[in-house]
Structures are given as C-alpha cells and as structure tokens.
Scaffold this motif. Structure first.
Motif, PDB file in Angstrom:
ATOM      1  N   HIS A 132      -6.992  30.458 -26.366  1.00 21.26           N
ATOM      2  CA  HIS A 132      -7.623  29.248 -25.853  1.00 21.26           C
ATOM      3  C   HIS A 132      -8.583  28.679 -26.899  1.00 21.26           C
ATOM      4  CE1 HIS A 132      -5.915  30.087 -22.006  1.00 21.26           C
ATOM      5  NE2 HIS A 132      -6.609  31.197 -21.829  1.00 21.26           N
ATOM      6  N   ILE A 133      -8.892  27.400 -26.727  1.00 20.73           N
ATOM      7  CA  ILE A 133      -9.822  26.739 -27.650  1.00 20.73           C
ATOM      8  C   ILE A 133     -11.090  26.371 -26.877  1.00 20.73           C
ATOM      9  CG2 ILE A 133     -10.173  24.675 -29.084  1.00 20.73           C
ATOM     10  CD1 ILE A 133      -8.049  26.383 -30.349  1.00 20.73           C
ATOM     11  N   ALA A 134     -12.232  26.553 -27.522  1.00 17.08           N
ATOM     12  CA  ALA A 134     -13.506  26.072 -26.954  1.00 17.08           C
ATOM     13  C   ALA A 134     -14.147  25.152 -27.991  1.00 17.08           C
ATOM     14  CB  ALA A 134     -14.433  27.236 -26.636  1.00 17.08           C
ATOM     15  N   VAL A 135     -14.623  24.018 -27.521  1.00 21.39           N
ATOM     16  CA  VAL A 135     -15.275  23.046 -28.412  1.00 21.39           C
ATOM     17  C   VAL A 135     -16.661  22.780 -27.850  1.00 21.39           C
ATOM     18  CG1 VAL A 135     -15.028  20.788 -29.525  1.00 21.39           C
ATOM     19  CG2 VAL A 135     -12.990  21.975 -28.689  1.00 21.39           C
ATOM     20  N   HIS A 136     -17.658  22.779 -28.730  1.00 21.62           N
ATOM     21  CA  HIS A 136     -19.004  22.441 -28.249  1.00 21.62           C
ATOM     22  C   HIS A 136     -19.759  21.625 -29.289  1.00 21.62           C
ATOM     23  CE1 HIS A 136     -21.756  25.097 -30.561  1.00 21.62           C
ATOM     24  NE2 HIS A 136     -20.778  25.974 -30.567  1.00 21.62           N
ATOM     25  N   PRO A 137     -20.706  20.806 -28.849  1.00 16.48           N
ATOM     26  CA  PRO A 137     -21.475  20.020 -29.811  1.00 16.48           C
ATOM     27  C   PRO A 137     -22.355  20.931 -30.665  1.00 16.48           C
ATOM     28  CG  PRO A 137     -22.352  19.743 -27.601  1.00 16.48           C
ATOM     29  CD  PRO A 137     -21.112  20.551 -27.462  1.00 16.48           C
ATOM     30  N   ALA A 138     -22.409  20.646 -31.972  1.00 15.21           N
ATOM     31  CA  ALA A 138     -23.272  21.436 -32.874  1.00 15.21           C
ATOM     32  C   ALA A 138     -24.679  20.841 -32.789  1.00 15.21           C
ATOM     33  CB  ALA A 138     -22.739  21.371 -34.298  1.00 15.21           C
TER      34      ALA A 138
END
Lengths: 54, 560
Positions: free
Chosen positions: B311-317
C-alpha cells in the motif's frame, strides 16, 4: 459477576444531589476502601456519560 | 478456553482487530472466542467466522440517557446495562482482552469475571492500568506521535504475545455478492475497464483531502487513462459524493449510501486501486486485499495506515504532522499540499517506485509531500519504506534508533548476532544524504549526552529505591530517613521528566512515566522493588540506544 443492580438503583433513587451519579460515587469512595463491582458499574455509567458528551 | 475481546471504539478500530482475532484463533483453535462491542462493531465483525458469539453494549443509547442527568433516565441506563451484561456477565472468562483505551472499557474488563486480563483494565485500588509493556509503549506513542513505529495491529499482537498474525487478504467477499456487483458494473459499462475507487469522506474535516482534488484526480483517470471511477461513501456523505460525480461526469458511478457492508467488500475487491482518506472503509479495503493509496493529514499512517504489504501512504511534509487535530488549526494548509497530479503519477508508477527513485516523480509537490510504501519487517511488523531518496533527518534517525532499541528490549532482536546493527544500516540506506550532516551529527551528540544523563539518573533512582527497601526491612523503622529518601526519589523523577526536550528522550521519559503508573499500588516495599526494577530496565534501554546512536554517529561521520 455479582453486581447488585437493585442496590445501585436504590442509591441513585435516594440521592438528592443534582449530579447523582458522581454524588453516589463520592459517597461510596469515602466509605469503602477498595472498589467493588457495584462501584465499578456506577463508574462505568459515569464514564459513558462523559464519553457521550465528548 | 473462553476468551472475550472488548472493543467499543470506532469502525476502523474494530476492523484493525481482524488480523488479531485470526491470530488468536490460530494459537488457540479450540477456544471459544467472543466479542463485546458496540452495535456498529457488531455489524462490522458479525460475519467473522472466528468469532463464536458477539455481545452488544448499547453504549450510545446509554450515553444519550445519561447525559440528560434525569434520575429516571439514569435508572433506565442502569437497566440497559444490566440487560447488556446479563449474558456476558454470566460466563467465567479465562481471558478478557481489552484493546479499547477508554476508562469505560477498562471498567468493563474489571467488572467481568476473568482469570486473566490483558490490555487496559482497573483494579480494586481504583487504579487504571495495563500490565503489558507494549501497552505502555502505545500510550507513550500517544504523547509523541512522531516517534510512533508500529501499526496498532502489531501493537495489539505484541500486547498478547502472539507470534504472528495473518496478512491480508483477511476478508473474502461472498461469491454471490461479487457476481451481483460485477453484473451491476457491467450494466453501467464498467466491463473490462480498470476501476479507480475514490473514498472522499472522513469522520473529521482535518482528515479530508479537498473534494475538488478528488474530482481532478477522477477526471484525469477517466479522460486520460481510460479508467472508470466508483465513488464510495456512507449515508451522511451523499451530498459531497453526488457533487464529486457531477465534477467527474461520465465514467463515474456514485454508490454513496447505497451499499451494504457485504456489497462494499465486493466492490472494493473489484477496484484496481482505492484512493482514500484515513477511514474505516480504508481498513475494510485493506482487509479485502485492495491496493490502496492512502492520504494522511492529521493522523499517522504508521499507526493507522492500511495493514498489508504494497500500500501507499502520502502525507504533507509539514513540521506539525501528525497533529492529531488536538489544536484548532488556523490554516489547515496541509490539506492542500498534495496535488492530484502527484497521486496520478504515484498510482501509475506505484510498483516501480522505490527508495532510490528520483524525487522528480513528485513534480511540483517535491519537498511538500512524503510518500511511503508498506512492507513487513523481518519480524512480521508493518513498516513503511520512503519512496524517493529523501534526505535523512534527525527525526528519521531517532525513529530507527527507538524501534531497534525497543525490539531489542522486547527480545525480538539481539545485539550478539548483529541483527540490530544490520537493521539500522538497512534502514539508513533508504534515505539520501542529510541536508546538513554536521548539524545532524551535532544533534546526535546532544542526544547521546541526554541519554547518558537519563541513564545516570535512573541509576541513582535505583539506588534510592534499594535504600528505601533496606530501611523498610529494619525492625525499627526510621521514618525521617524513609521520608528523606522519598523526597530524593521525587526530586530525581522531576529531573528525569525535565530531560524530555521534545527529542526521542521525551519518548523514553513518557514511557517511564506510563510504566511507573502501571505498577500496582500495593505496599511500599513492593512498590519500591518494582520501581527499582523498572529503573533498571529503562537503564538497559537507554544504554542500548546509546550504543546504536554511537554506531549511527560513526557511520555518518564515515560518510563525510
């Protein structure tokens, strides 16, 4: 499980304070050194009320 | 053996139980496994074949009565509780397991008759506590979210001491449901088309990627890549989902509020990929085995990300990530850091992307977002690999150090065969060179200094505890001496707390606090013996972390 629901209901019923759950609990805590199941049931109800308000 | 699991939290928490339920049944196949849960939990987990019986606690109904404050309503809630606990309370449980972190659930665990209790409970001294150190670890994570290293599934697995839990797919949709929804999709022109699932809703605004971004993403996949789009949502999300469908136009189907739980599983199983915020349905999709691109803004993908590999997780840096929405954010600008174009690129290239990939794949979001792919570490815990050669930060180093140290402390890995060292090397290799190596080395030096202070204070605390025990064992108790030792211990604890400077040492001080609070308050002699043992354990942890930090420091120094 040994919970005396009739006694719990009686304590609530006889309580004259506004916040009767907390008042009954405070009284039990002052009188009994350790927590029994009846007190735990009252605490559980008080916690459910707090969680419901949150 | 009668086993009862208490879980009275939200949908996502209930779904994160599935691997653990299966793991318990693998270890205890002959056990009678039951669940005490809310009405919602019962509807979610009702079909799990491993669960022999579900007891429902009507907690919302009781809360609604209790908050009125009317005596009659309170008495009605007592009756409701009596009815809810009638059957579950009649059983002599061998093992009651409570994974909910609420006082009400701890009290439930206390009220029920049980030979053994795991997780959060209460005792006769009116103390809320858990005996397992993994539970303390999770509570320390609550206070220092950025140092979280484990998914809740793995924390729960380790609380119970399960050797492993099965990995997804954990829930198989019924054949009939799949056939029915396939026919529906065929009728809607979805046959032989790749399907992009979109789940734009979430329980809180701080968890929701803006609807327009979902719309741009959906439109791009329909118009440029020939996909069809399914929009998922519950009854309360019908408005935004309808809006989203109208933005995307032809090629999208809005199923919000129209699917049963079984149908939802079937629809998820037919999606090539699901783009979703951090929600309960995300956990359902991961249990079904759907490929997920998850978007995290205020919550932490390490703790609640989809459980499973790939799975992929994306979060704001952004430095405040993950804020957990504990403060009212004046700007919520993190919600706009992730562009639809980036998600489009990630979906199309998600299998090819690796930790060595050039971060150019992030386009104009470069430096603004971080992307990870899930995998399992050598010990079966979910772990997230950064995609794109991100420069190593001090926080990355601290997280690696904390995880290795903790696994060492729990005897999962050991120093003698170099496993810990190899693990640290492998994790560090996933990151690019730090932006400022000298600054990173300085930070490591400060950390080493703080860890040494921490270790010395624990040593001193241990000696004071032993002195207290010696005094207590004397025939004639010298009260002033014991009182003076007690004051000395309090002063040491204040010094220990003051070491929590926001770095990973804060995590250790918090862990110490939680573990200390979880010592049963019986007599002073036992309390001081338990405290001495805790200080010794924490000293071993800090010494192990010092050793690892020195290795990392030498490694970074060599890279200059």
């Amino acid at each position: 499980m040994n919970v005396n629901y009739e006694k719990i209901k009686m304590l609530i019923d006889q309580c004259e304070e506004t916040d009767c759950l907390e008042a009954v609990l405070a009284r039990i805590q002052a009188e009994v050194p350790s927590m029994g199941k009846d007190e735990a049931v009252l605490r559980l109800l008080a916690e459910l009320a707090k969680e419901g308000e949150a | 053996m009668n086993i009862l699991i208490i879980q009275i939290l939200r949908i996502g928490d209930a779904l994160q139980l599935v691997p653990v339920i299966k793991g318990i049944k693998q270890v205890f196949p002959q056990s009678r496994l039951c669940l005490l849960t809310s009405r919602l939990g019962a509807s979610i987990l009702g079909g799990q074949e491993e669960i022999d019986e579900i007891f429902t606690l009507h907690k919302e109904q009781m809360a609604n009565l209790l908050i009125t404050g009317n005596k009659e309503d309170i008495l009605l809630s007592v009756e409701q509780l009596r009815s809810d606990l009638h059957e579950v309370g009649a059983v002599k449980w061998d093992w009651v397991i409570n994974f909910s972190y609420t006082f009400s659930s701890a009290l439930l665990s206390f009220i029920l008759d049980a030979k053994h209790r795991s997780g959060f409970t209460a005792n006769k001294n009116r103390q809320y506590l858990a005996k397992e150190k993994w539970f303390a670890y999770s509570l320390a994570s609550f206070m220092n979210r950025r140092y979280s290293n484990f998914n809740w599934v793995d924390i729960n697995k380790n609380i119970l001491g399960l050797p492993s839990v099965p990995h997804p797919p954990l829930i198989v949709p019924k054949h009939g449901d799949v056939a029915r929804v396939s026919a529906l999709l065929q009728k809607a022109g979805f046959e032989n088309k790749k399907i992009l699932g979109l789940h734009p809703g979430a329980s809180r605004a701080y968890k929701r990627w803006p609807l327009q971004k979902f719309a741009d993403l959906g439109r791009a996949f329909v118009q440029k890549h020939g996909y069809k789009v399914i929009i998922f949502g519950d009854e309360t999300e019908k408005g935004p989902c309808k809006q989203l469908k109208s933005y995307i136009g032809n090629g999208a189907e809005d199923l919000s509020g129209q699917t049963t739980l079984d149908e939802l599983k079937a629809f998820f199983s037919l999606c090539d990929v699901l783009v979703t915020n951090d929600t309960g349905p995300m956990h359902l999709a991961s249990a079904v085995g759907t490929s997920i691109v998850s978007l995290f803004f205020s919550t932490h993908f390490i703790e609640t990300g989809p459980y499973g590999a790939g799975h992929i997780a994306v979060h704001p840096a952004i430095s405040c990530f993950p804020c957990q929405s504990t403060v009212k954010c004046p700007h919520k600008k993190c919600l706009n850091y992730i562009s639809p174009e980036t998600i489009e690129t990630i979906i199309l290239n998600r299998k090819a992307l690796g930790s060595n990939s050039d971060t150019d794949f992030l386009g104009r979001d470069k430096g603004m977002v971080k992307v990870y792919r899930s995998a399992f570490d050598p010990w079966g815990n979910l772990e997230w690999t950064p995609l794109g050669k991100n420069p190593m930060t001090f926080e990355d180093v601290e997280r690696i150090l904390l995880k290795t140290t903790w696994l060492y402390h729990c005897n999962v890995i050991n120093s003698s065969n170099n496993t810990a060292h190899e693990y640290v090397l492998n994790r560090m290799a996933l990151y690019g060179d730090p932006a400022d190596r000298i600054e990173l080395l300085d930070d490591l030096e400060k950390l080493l200094l703080n860890l040494s202070k921490f270790s010395n204070l624990l040593d001193a605390g241990c000696r004071v505890c032993l002195d207290i025990q010696t005094q207590l064992l004397k025939v004639a108790l010298d009260r002033p001496v014991v009182e003076s030792l007690g004051k000395r211990l309090t002063a040491l604890e204040t010094e220990l707390s003051a070491l929590g400077d926001g770095s990973s040492v804060s995590f250790l001080t918090e862990l110490l606090t939680v573990l200390r609070e979880n010592i049963e308050q019986t007599d002073i002699l036992r309390l001081s013996a338990e405290t001495a043992r805790l200080y010794r354990d924490m000293k071993v942890i800090s010494q192990e972390m010092i050793q690892r930090a020195k290795e990392v420091s030498a490694l970074l120094g060599d890279r200059v």
